[in-house]
Design a protein around this motif. Structure first.
Motif, PDB file in Angstrom:
ATOM      1  N   PHE B  99      84.992  17.085 -14.197  1.00 44.44           N
ATOM      2  CA  PHE B  99      86.154  16.397 -14.749  1.00 44.44           C
ATOM      3  C   PHE B  99      87.131  15.915 -13.691  1.00 44.44           C
ATOM      4  N   SER B 100      86.597  15.652 -12.502  1.00 45.82           N
ATOM      5  CA  SER B 100      87.422  15.086 -11.434  1.00 45.82           C
ATOM      6  C   SER B 100      86.636  13.955 -10.782  1.00 45.82           C
ATOM      7  N   GLU B 101      87.342  13.176  -9.989  1.00 45.14           N
ATOM      8  CA  GLU B 101      86.711  12.149  -9.175  1.00 45.14           C
ATOM      9  C   GLU B 101      86.535  12.692  -7.758  1.00 45.14           C
ATOM     10  N   TYR B 103      86.736  11.335  -4.856  1.00 45.45           N
ATOM     11  CA  TYR B 103      87.744  10.909  -3.871  1.00 45.45           C
ATOM     12  C   TYR B 103      88.987  11.790  -3.968  1.00 45.45           C
ATOM     13  N   ASN B 104      89.404  12.084  -5.209  1.00 40.68           N
ATOM     14  CA  ASN B 104      90.613  12.900  -5.391  1.00 40.68           C
ATOM     15  C   ASN B 104      90.400  14.337  -4.918  1.00 40.68           C
ATOM     16  N   PHE B 136      88.905  15.737 -21.898  1.00 37.03           N
ATOM     17  CA  PHE B 136      88.511  14.637 -21.015  1.00 37.03           C
ATOM     18  C   PHE B 136      87.644  13.626 -21.763  1.00 37.03           C
TER      19      PHE B 136
END
Lengths: 440, 440
Positions: B99-101, B103-104, B136
């Motif tokens: 549930f994250s990208e 790059y982040n 999400f």
């Protein structure tokens, strides 16, 4: 103290806002790698009873890698480190609605608000650049209006999550084993065009209820968004006339949105180039301009306005620019740059010099008295509720501002001599929001 | 010091790992709101020369809101606050690839590594629960194998971003204005099934090159993933026999993946219930069990194994459970719970008592000598490279461990008496990765 008071934010950027700051003998590029440098900046600003410090951010490499001072720190983590060596000053970070999930961002800002005892603020950006989108699975960024529609829904979700635990949800009775009143913990059940989020947030309500909401876009979409959501607006204004018009426009929109005129503070950027005399200040400004590397500055300008100017002759006027309707980037910054170049008939090289200090923010070179006069004039004449102070060199420019300009502002009764509140909302004179679920 | 050394991680969780810790008179639930409580825990662990502290995390509400101690802090921000009051100890946070990208997350962990001077670690989870997915934009979570495929590609991207600035990319020559050698800053150009990421990261390479990679899944997919990526594995093992089998299996897979057997450290969880005498330890264990609220514990067990047990009679044996192939949650935790219940013929109530201390991790009640014996046996007999220490009550359980168990481990030559390195990788005896772009 009922008289209207000035608000000051210290915009922290590496070793200074001037694009060539790291080359100046008064800075130490090693500081870029040093948390203690940023902690020192926050402590200087707190000594000056600033309302807040602010760290900008993006999700891509900017400009020309060869000539640009590269960063290390992500704002929310760095601000957490700053929170540990300060007691009062607010801590504002940029984060993008374009490339994050609302649940994750709500959580991070809630956590910073908890850790800092109610000092967190979020500068909401939508992120314009295709180059950013290319780090997140897309070739092109989405269209300007669409980005703001997503931002609107993003804020609906985030603020609902921040409200999802009512303030009095906690019971914490060791004997009975009841920790929370489950009737005061709410699923948000959001189902929208961009997001479906069940909730609640997995964190209890934070000290400010909602971390402070800050915004900087000045396009039509940006102003409409600010009127709905923003509590402080950072804005770039080159002339007093434009600043007054912007201020009136935005305050009018805030009132039209059913909010009080005081519920949003307008803070234009100012790059104070300080000297003991006018001549010293002018010499510093010239010295900084001489350190600009045109090739780098053209790349940065290209990124900033979304029009490719690489290869254009430096000593010619700007080429004909496309209409703003064709610009999918930061529309208001594009207009500001275009108007500045046209108004003052600048060549590309001259324009780069004018932008080098503050990327479109107003550069004011002068003595502490002159800077204080400028601030007072704008503050009293309906151009600003305060300023976003962008020192060209750090820490020296911020130290000079705190030691020489702030005392003048205090002596004139414009600015606090000590903190009277504990939270960032207290400093800006903004109310703590009640949870939407607690109403009725 | 060439002899093989033990590694200890302090798993920090609120006021203790026991699910009813907040109800025990030896804890203060107010500490849950207090950064200083967590800073104190990190300092206690650092006094005990632990390798690291660890904060788990999720992206949903867990269990029964009424009876569960609710949190405030997000791990990366909280660990940043802990970094400011410690000098050596490693700082490990859970974050989800689901549930994250990339790059982040690459940016956040790089930033923590910079801020802490090379002490960041990432416990990689894929997140099993539908309830998480519902925060999400999805009704159901994706399938187990698919989650690990995404995790694999996520790690490809994140490690490439961490490598995208070579270590010697920075030049920082104030005279010439050259900040970086642009030939040592790389676009990663990733185009895969789940992600397209251009790069480079907007942060220079961090002190450890790659923050330490930690993992905890013990399913087939989880072990395959660990063999490729993990440098430390947190695992729940109920018996010595199972622990040895797991250790051998995983080390074999690591070698088969072309890595050295020492490049991955296996750390089973241990919940040390300490007493001055065996009797005191047993009394504390009983006291903790008596504080469990069955209704809450059943909800937590349901979340944990992905099978709904609410309403099942507490004093009956477990119902027939579905085959593991039907479980889309944490498969290895499901098998552990099933095997424990069957092996010891436990009723649901008895099972809840056994799980209350450590959610499936091994609970060992005894004197400091007995705990040290247990650790030494597992360490010397190929069951563990170290332990993930989960004190039932905090801070008291961690203090007792540091004051009474650590000295025994040191006296036996198993554990360091002082830090010999600066980074988390140093503590675990793991090499600093070379940037893939610097090779050749």
């Amino acid at each position: 103290m009922t008289e209207r008071q000035l608000h000051l934010n210290a915009f922290l950027m590496g070793v200074g806002h001037h694009e060539a700051a790291w080359r100046h003998p008064r800075t130490d590029p090693k500081a870029l790698d040093d948390v203690a440098h940023f902690q020192n900046l926050a402590q200087i600003a707190e000594r000056g009873t600033f309302d807040s410090v602010f760290l900008a951010d993006g999700v891509q490499i900017w400009g020309d890698v060869r000539h640009t001072a590269a960063g290390r720190f992500e704002p929310l983590t760095l601000l957490t480190a700053l929170s540990q060596v300060t007691d009062h000053i607010g801590l504002i970070a940029t984060a993008s609605t374009g490339f994050s999930e609302p649940y994750n961002l709500a959580r991070l800002f809630s956590s910073l608000d908890h850790i800092s005892g109610g000092r967190a603020g979020w500068n909401i950006v939508t992120t314009a650049q295709d180059r950013s989108a290319q780090n997140f699975n897309r070739e092109k960024n989405t269209e300007h209006g669409e980005r703001y529609q997503r931002a609107d829904e993003f804020l609906d979700v985030v603020t609902a999550l921040w409200d999802s635990w009512e303030d009095d949800a906690l019971i914490v009775d060791q004997d009975s084993g009841v920790f929370a009143d489950e009737t005061k913990v709410h699923e948000i059940g959001h189902k929208g065009r961009f997001f479906s989020v069940r909730g609640p947030l997995n964190a209890v309500r934070s000290p400010q209820g909602h971390p402070l909401l800050v915004q900087a876009g000045s396009s039509e979409d940006g102003k409409a968004f600010a009127a709905r959501w923003a509590e402080a607006v950072f804005t770039a204004q080159q002339t007093h006339e434009e600043a007054v018009a912007f201020y009136r426009d935005l305050k009018g929109r805030v009132v039209a949105a059913g909010r009080s005129t005081d519920s949003l503070k307008v803070l234009p950027g100012i790059v104070p180039v300080l000297g003991g005399t006018e001549r010293e200040a002018a010499a510093l400004a010239d010295e900084l301009t001489s350190l600009i590397i045109p090739e780098r500055a053209v790349r940065q300008l290209t990124d900033m306005i979304g029009v490719d100017l690489t290869g254009h002759p430096l000593d010619a006027p700007l080429p004909e620019l496309p209409p703003v309707t064709d610009i999918n980037g930061a529309k208001s910054r594009f207009e500001l740059v275009r108007d500045l170049a046209v108004r003052e008939r600048l060549t590309l090289r001259q324009l780069l010099g004018r932008l080098g200090g503050g990327r479109g923010h107003q550069v004011v070179a002068g003595t502490p008295e002159q800077i204080a006069d400028h601030i007072e004039l704008w503050f009293r004449s309906g151009a600003a509720d305060g300023f976003n102070v962008m020192a060209p060199l750090l820490p020296s420019g911020l130290e000079e501002f705190v030691d020489h300009v702030v005392p003048l502002l205090r002596a004139r009764g414009l600015f606090r001599t000590e903190y009277t509140g504990r939270t960032l909302r207290d400093h800006y004179g903004l109310a703590r929001p009640v949870s939407r679920y607690a109403v009725g």
